[in-house]
Design a protein around this motif. Structure first.
Motif, short mmCIF file in Angstrom:
data_model
loop_
_atom_site.label_atom_id
_atom_site.label_comp_id
_atom_site.label_asym_id
_atom_site.label_seq_id
_atom_site.Cartn_x
_atom_site.Cartn_y
_atom_site.Cartn_z
N LYS A 1 4.32 -2.57 -9.12
CA LYS A 1 4.88 -1.83 -7.99
C LYS A 1 4.15 -0.50 -7.80
N MET A 2 3.89 0.18 -8.91
CA MET A 2 3.20 1.47 -8.81
C MET A 2 1.79 1.30 -8.24
N ALA A 3 1.12 0.22 -8.64
CA ALA A 3 -0.22 -0.06 -8.11
C ALA A 3 -0.15 -0.34 -6.61
N ALA A 4 0.85 -1.11 -6.19
CA ALA A 4 1.00 -1.44 -4.77
C ALA A 4 1.26 -0.20 -3.94
N MET A 5 2.10 0.71 -4.45
CA MET A 5 2.41 1.94 -3.71
C MET A 5 1.18 2.84 -3.60
N ALA A 6 0.41 2.93 -4.69
CA ALA A 6 -0.81 3.74 -4.64
C ALA A 6 -1.80 3.16 -3.63
N ARG A 7 -1.87 1.84 -3.56
CA ARG A 7 -2.78 1.19 -2.60
C ARG A 7 -2.27 1.43 -1.17
N ARG A 8 -0.96 1.32 -0.98
CA ARG A 8 -0.37 1.54 0.34
C ARG A 8 -0.70 2.93 0.86
N GLY B 1 -0.05 1.19 9.08
CA GLY B 1 1.34 0.96 8.67
C GLY B 1 2.02 2.24 8.22
N MET B 2 1.30 3.10 7.51
CA MET B 2 1.87 4.36 7.07
C MET B 2 2.15 5.29 8.26
N GLU B 3 1.28 5.26 9.26
CA GLU B 3 1.51 6.08 10.44
C GLU B 3 2.81 5.69 11.14
N VAL B 4 3.09 4.40 11.16
CA VAL B 4 4.28 3.90 11.86
C VAL B 4 5.55 4.12 11.03
N PHE B 5 5.48 3.84 9.70
CA PHE B 5 6.71 3.77 8.91
C PHE B 5 6.92 4.90 7.90
N ILE C 1 10.25 5.81 4.80
CA ILE C 1 10.06 5.49 3.38
C ILE C 1 11.11 6.19 2.53
N LYS C 2 11.74 5.44 1.66
CA LYS C 2 12.73 5.98 0.73
C LYS C 2 12.20 5.81 -0.69
N GLY C 3 12.91 6.37 -1.66
CA GLY C 3 12.48 6.25 -3.05
C GLY C 3 12.36 4.80 -3.47
N ASP C 4 13.36 4.01 -3.12
CA ASP C 4 13.32 2.57 -3.37
C ASP C 4 13.70 1.86 -2.11
N LYS C 5 13.15 0.69 -1.93
CA LYS C 5 13.53 -0.10 -0.77
C LYS C 5 15.02 -0.40 -0.81
N ILE C 6 15.61 -0.49 0.36
CA ILE C 6 17.04 -0.85 0.45
C ILE C 6 17.11 -2.33 0.84
#
Length: 441
Positions: A372-379, A423-427, A431-436
């Motif tokens: 998850k941490m790798a995915a967030m850093a990539r995002r 995607g980051m520009e739009v959302f 973004i929250k600490g954890d997905k709901i």
């Protein structure tokens, strides 16, 4: 003074320094490690001469990777084998097997032992048959007493585990004959030469016949006895035939007997196995052996991948780790073709480490946080942070540096047409600490 083995100490209620080290590395309670060592579900290769960090293999632990090196009759370069050992250690292998069959076998083993901090294992039948062949020009003249003396000599050098072919007996050989041999022949060098010795001498396998003697030697040095898979299949069409299953049943019984004697025991598993049979194979070993650690050789789920068999085997290894294998022997790109180079060793370890990681995060879903941490850093295109979570950060860094993008936030795969950036520009505001996670009524 007799040294107690890890399993004997655990049964006495003692948490040894080695158990403590394993607990710390694996984020486990030391008492839980002790309980599983006492049951024989975890082993810790621990020759008194071994001064490296303790490695635990078994239930609940990260699936470990073994790298094998060694000379052959065609290529005997001790310096190269030492380089391979160091490369395997550098790439993150957990254990090492020294499987030389050419040159001064004692010297190769001792040079590798001196160079590495990994627990080292071997197959003593290699040296036994090679030296007998040199002396008498006939390996079938092997003297069982020489074999037992050699096992002890190798343990005195500092080996922490050994693959010993105790499960081959006359009944196993009869199964091979009765079924019309095999499509892929025999794949194990030690196992095949023992079968040939039994056929030539009409005698029973001394390692099976004197199993208590084998265990006594291993106990003396607190080494792990890995019950060799000498009748493993060398083709998927031979997988789980009667000969392989006969040896597997015997090895699982011997694992129980060895534990009762206070010896640390592993069972070795198959070579070529179709993907759909891997789960069943591991289930059988675990059930019949009382959850003894399972050391799997590959496995290789097809016979036509030569040149890329490190990938073929990685597919099998991921499945094996998923279903409960505990130690997996790597395969290099040179498998079935040639003695591996240093670079082949590196590629083999990397592929197998990746495979075991895939299997482990499937087997243990609670260990996926790093993904998850790798995915967030990539995002978020935090490239420096991403490297911290990767299995092979130096490789990733090198590839990116070679093909540096115009915009450092992106990569040359997408450039300014970047899905992550858009995607980051739009959302980003959402973004929250954890997905709901929510469900509609």
């Amino acid at each position: 003074m007799t040294v107690k083995t890890q399993i004997e100490l655990a049964r006495d209620g003692v948490v040894s320094p080695q158990m403590q080290q394993v607990a710390e590395k694996e984020n486990y309670a030391p008492e839980r490690i002790r309980e599983l060592v006492a049951k024989g579900e975890i082993v810790i290769p621990n020759n008194p001469k071994f001064k490296g960090p303790a490695v635990g293999i078994g239930t609940g632990l990260r699936t470990k990777v073994n790298a094998s090196i060694g000379t052959s009759s065609d290529i005997c370069d001790i310096k190269s084998e030492v380089e391979k050992a160091l490369a395997a250690e550098e790439e993150g292998a957990d254990t090492l097997m020294e499987l030389s069959a050419g040159g001064d076998l004692d010297l190769v083993r001792r040079e590798v032992l001196a160079a590495t901090n990994l627990p080292l294992g071997n197959v003593p039948l290699y040296q036994a048959f090679k030296e007998t062949g040199r002396k008498y020009q006939d390996p079938s003249k092997l003297d069982p007493e020489f074999l037992f003396d050699l096992i002890e000599q190798q343990l005195q050098d500092g080996l922490s585990f050994m693959a010993i072919h105790c499960g081959i007996n006359q009944y196993t050989i009869e199964r091979l004959r009765a079924q019309g041999f095999r499509y892929g022949g025999l794949a194990s060098k030690g196992g095949t030469f023992m079968v040939a010795w039994m056929d030539a001498t009409k005698r029973e396998n001394p390692l099976y016949e004197q199993f208590d003697r084998v265990c006594a030697l291993m106990k003396k040095y607190d080494a792990v006895l890995s019950l060799g898979n000498g009748i493993r299949a060398g083709a998927i069409h031979d997988s789980h035939d009667r000969a392989q299953m006969a040896e597997m049943i015997i090895n699982c019984e011997l694992a129980e007997l060895g534990r009762d004697m206070g010896c640390q025991m592993m069972v070795e598993g198959p070579g070529h196995v179709p993907l759909d049979e891997i789960e069943g194979n591991i289930m059988l070993e675990k059930r019949m052996s009382g959850n003894a650690p399972y050391y799997v050789l590959g496995p290789i789920p097809c016979d036509t991948g030569a040149g890329y068999d490190h990938i073929t085997a990685a597919i099998g290894a991921a499945s094996s780790a998923r279903y409960g294998a505990d130690l997996i022997c790597y395969i290099t790109p040179a498998e079935h073709l040639a003695l591996p180079t240093v670079q082949d060793v590196r590629e083999g370890v990397r592929a197998t480490r990746l495979a075991t990681r895939i299997g482990d995060i499937s087997k243990y879903p609670d260990r996926r946080e790093n993904e998850k941490m790798a995915a967030m850093a990539r995002r978020e295109m935090r490239w420096d942070d991403l490297e911290k979570y990767l299995l092979f950060p130096e490789v990733a860094k090198s590839i990116r540096a070679e093909r540096c993008p115009e915009n450092e936030d992106t990569c040359t795969m997408c450039g300014d047409f970047c899905a992550m950036k858009k995607g980051m520009e739009v959302f980003e505001p959402d973004i929250k600490g954890d997905k709901i996670y929510c469900t509609k009524n």
